[in-house]
Enzyme design. Sequence first.
Site, PDB file in Angstrom:
ATOM      1  N   LYS A  88      -7.797  22.566   9.074  1.00  0.00           N
ATOM      2  CA  LYS A  88      -6.564  23.367   9.028  1.00  0.00           C
ATOM      3  C   LYS A  88      -5.434  22.609   9.694  1.00  0.00           C
ATOM      4  CE  LYS A  88      -7.330  25.487   6.585  1.00  0.00           C
ATOM      5  NZ  LYS A  88      -8.518  25.705   5.850  1.00  0.00           N
ATOM      6  N   CYS A 146      -2.059  20.374 -12.041  1.00  0.00           N
ATOM      7  CA  CYS A 146      -0.979  20.641 -12.986  1.00  0.00           C
ATOM      8  C   CYS A 146      -1.025  22.082 -13.473  1.00  0.00           C
ATOM      9  CB  CYS A 146      -1.114  19.728 -14.200  1.00  0.00           C
ATOM     10  SG  CYS A 146      -1.107  18.001 -13.761  1.00  0.00           S
ATOM     11  N   ARG A 200       0.296  26.354  -6.641  1.00  0.00           N
ATOM     12  CA  ARG A 200      -0.886  25.531  -6.876  1.00  0.00           C
ATOM     13  C   ARG A 200      -0.673  24.084  -6.420  1.00  0.00           C
ATOM     14  NH1 ARG A 200      -4.451  28.140  -9.707  1.00  0.00           N
ATOM     15  NH2 ARG A 200      -5.537  26.217 -10.146  1.00  0.00           N
ATOM     16  N   TRP A 226       0.855  17.261 -10.919  1.00  0.00           N
ATOM     17  CA  TRP A 226       0.274  16.724  -9.689  1.00  0.00           C
ATOM     18  C   TRP A 226      -0.257  15.353 -10.080  1.00  0.00           C
ATOM     19  CZ3 TRP A 226      -4.515  15.241  -7.634  1.00  0.00           C
ATOM     20  CH2 TRP A 226      -4.571  15.204  -6.229  1.00  0.00           C
ATOM     21  N   GLU A 244      -4.338  19.385   7.689  1.00  0.00           N
ATOM     22  CA  GLU A 244      -3.702  19.536   6.380  1.00  0.00           C
ATOM     23  C   GLU A 244      -2.317  20.149   6.455  1.00  0.00           C
ATOM     24  OE1 GLU A 244      -5.846  21.887   3.457  1.00  0.00           O
ATOM     25  OE2 GLU A 244      -6.438  23.341   4.961  1.00  0.00           O
ATOM     26  N   HIS A 251     -21.877   9.055  21.389  1.00  0.00           N
ATOM     27  CA  HIS A 251     -22.258   7.959  20.488  1.00  0.00           C
ATOM     28  C   HIS A 251     -21.047   7.364  19.779  1.00  0.00           C
ATOM     29  CE1 HIS A 251     -26.399   8.945  21.300  1.00  0.00           C
ATOM     30  NE2 HIS A 251     -26.064  10.216  21.127  1.00  0.00           N
ATOM     31  N   LYS A 283      -3.599  23.384  -4.491  1.00  0.00           N
ATOM     32  CA  LYS A 283      -4.480  24.514  -4.198  1.00  0.00           C
ATOM     33  C   LYS A 283      -5.819  24.354  -4.910  1.00  0.00           C
ATOM     34  CE  LYS A 283      -5.558  28.520  -2.465  1.00  0.00           C
ATOM     35  NZ  LYS A 283      -6.033  28.437  -1.056  1.00  0.00           N
ATOM     36  N   ASN A 327      -2.830  19.471 -18.725  1.00  0.00           N
ATOM     37  CA  ASN A 327      -3.473  19.604 -17.423  1.00  0.00           C
ATOM     38  C   ASN A 327      -4.844  18.966 -17.574  1.00  0.00           C
ATOM     39  OD1 ASN A 327      -4.551  20.439 -14.975  1.00  0.00           O
ATOM     40  ND2 ASN A 327      -5.015  22.509 -15.698  1.00  0.00           N
ATOM     41  N   GLY A 328      -5.115  17.911 -16.822  1.00  0.00           N
ATOM     42  CA  GLY A 328      -6.436  17.274 -16.931  1.00  0.00           C
ATOM     43  C   GLY A 328      -6.301  15.773 -16.976  1.00  0.00           C
TER      44      GLY A 328
HETATM   45  O1  M6R Z   1     -11.217  26.067  -4.699  1.00  0.00           O
HETATM   46  P1  M6R Z   1     -12.242  25.418  -3.813  1.00  0.00           P
HETATM   47  O2  M6R Z   1     -12.768  26.336  -2.767  1.00  0.00           O
HETATM   48  O3  M6R Z   1     -13.337  24.749  -4.555  1.00  0.00           O
HETATM   49  O4  M6R Z   1     -11.436  24.281  -3.056  1.00  0.00           O
HETATM   50  C1  M6R Z   1     -12.089  23.375  -2.230  1.00  0.00           C
HETATM   51  C2  M6R Z   1     -11.100  22.619  -1.378  1.00  0.00           C
HETATM   52  O5  M6R Z   1     -10.200  21.901  -2.177  1.00  0.00           O
HETATM   53  C3  M6R Z   1     -10.292  23.527  -0.454  1.00  0.00           C
HETATM   54  O6  M6R Z   1     -11.121  24.294   0.355  1.00  0.00           O
HETATM   55  C4  M6R Z   1      -9.354  22.707   0.438  1.00  0.00           C
HETATM   56  O7  M6R Z   1     -10.098  21.944   1.346  1.00  0.00           O
HETATM   57  C5  M6R Z   1      -8.356  23.613   1.153  1.00  0.00           C
HETATM   58  N1  M6R Z   1      -7.043  23.044   1.084  1.00  0.00           N
HETATM   59  C6  M6R Z   1      -8.651  23.814   2.575  1.00  0.00           C
HETATM   60  O8  M6R Z   1      -7.687  24.551   3.225  1.00  0.00           O
END
Ligand code: M6R
Length: 612
Positions: free
Chosen positions: A489, A2, A27, A74, A492, A508, A607, A100-101
């Site tokens: 990558k 958020c 974000r 969010w 996502e 395995h 983000k 936010n939280g």
């Molecule tokens: O801000 P952070 O590096 O702690 O975030 C960790 C993950 O949420 C972040 O790397 C996420 O996996 C990305 N979307 C990857 O592209």
Amino acid sequence: MCGIIGYVGARPCKELVLTGLEHLEYRGYDSAGLVLADAAGLERARAVGPVAALREAAAGLQGTATVGMGHTRWATHGGVEERNAHPFLSEDGRFAVLMNGIFENYVELRAEVAEHGHELSSDTDTEALVHLLEEAYDGDLAQTVRRLYPRLEGHFAFLAICLDEPDRIVGARLAWPPLVVGRGEGETFLASFTPAFLEETRSIQVVDEGEVVIATAAGVEFRAVDDWSVREHPVEQADESLEVAAKGGYETFMLKEIHEQPTAVADTIAERFHHGELHLDGIGLTDDELREINRVLVVGCGTALHAGLAGRYLIEEWAGVATEADVASEWRYRNGVFDPRTLVLAISQSGETADTLAAMQIAKERGARVVAITNIMGSAIARAADGVLYTRAGLEIGVAATKTFTSQVTLMTLLALHLGAVRGTLSPDEVASIGEELSALPELIQRELDDEAMDRQLDLLADRFAHDRFFLYLGRHLGLPICQEGALKLKEISYIPTDAYAAGEMKHGPIALLGEDTPVVAVATDSHVFEKMASNLEEVRARGAHVIAVATEGNTQIERHAEHVIRIPATRPELQPILAVVPLQILAYKIAGRLGLDVDRPRNLAKTVTVE
Ligand code: M6R
């Protein structure tokens, strides 16, 4: 997660709030809302979807109010529906709240207000607060917030307006969700993140946890919740610039950020390796303390964890220290065994990831020394650590991390070298020679980005495989975390299921996934495990799957084992990961493009993940 913005001043603020929300869009969010306060009352608009939808919903509002606040949501508690979007209003229409939280005791809070006869209009935790405020209000909003604060469990930053005191916004913060004040001439901004108001002012003050903040046009007052003492915070100048948030001619932020990698890696190295000498300021441990370390534990999530997994090999290789890397959300609930000689490295681009922060706090409580690796100065993780090493990738807007990953691996490489140097497991000559090769990487990444043949090849691969239902990524040793990152990558941003496996484990289980046409992406750069990788690729080919191999320029054997070979510049094996990930980022980008997807805002992702 958020995003929040508030404004108190002399200007009509509807547009300021909407623009602020647009600056927070990167974000990630699923709905948005705003409330405007003037003598006529509170006016609210909410919408599911982008801020553009909120703009439309707010078109009919008066727009003369000079006090207002907005929110991008969010979803955590309650689905993505307009009725769950913030802000929430009290039934008497005098109070508005957004947050936010999370209130962890929301079940109890919601039950309480329902019992008192309030009609809950949403499924959220936040709504309970607006009813509690209405009930508890005694003519002083800040004091009412203070009295309610101890009843709120969890982690949060919230803002509240009361029409009886229409000249102010009151906020409060607990744990890591950030709250920042922007100081203007005769006006005050509040936001979760500075980009929300940077166009208007760069003078900022940070609200600490355990504080209530009272913002008016004339200024701001910070009070400690426990004894109501006035707190002073220096006014600092924000250094993130909005200019960097512009796409600079690229069609997406992700593409721009992929192309910024040479600079991000160069800036992360900069003066840390200069004229053959390595200096790692900020680590927060003396050389003697580093010599005492008997174990390293790296924690992080997603891409940051992958950087940690790559760093693990380097620390073991160069510094001879046992190193583990674990998912922060898992590690925090393990009974991790360690002592004051354990060094914990917490990696987080944003410095706000809830699980990483919790893991490092637990580690500190148990006596470990904690060093943070983050891209954001003053972030929660940076503040909580004993020492901080900053990646210098610049603000990353694209949800899919790219330049922060290569910067994190670069910093882990510097750290491994530093540990090796301090502990005497690397000679000064070895440090100098590896450092020189590391310093050459930005130029080599640039070569990859300028390589038109590689770009054409990645286009052809994207055309050919974009509609496949599954991708398997295989790697060994340092190639494995690069596969994990490449697979993340692709999944996502393209929503194609992927799996990344240690090539030796294929037999395995995952080999069962291979069919006649399955694309298998292999990181098979030159190293002591190349021959082993080659054998694994034969096993893949024998099942009719298509091998796409990332290999080192000049390797003459790989063609025998792969149908498609992506060549990357040669460097020493320990540094190959930073070069190997670049074509995987671009491949994922191109595939998502073929599928017509918005790579900067993939569905369901944020983000920064500030909730558990
Ligand atoms: O801000 P952070 O590096 O702690 O975030 C960790 C993950 O949420 C972040 O790397 C996420 O996996 C990305 N979307 C990857 O592209």
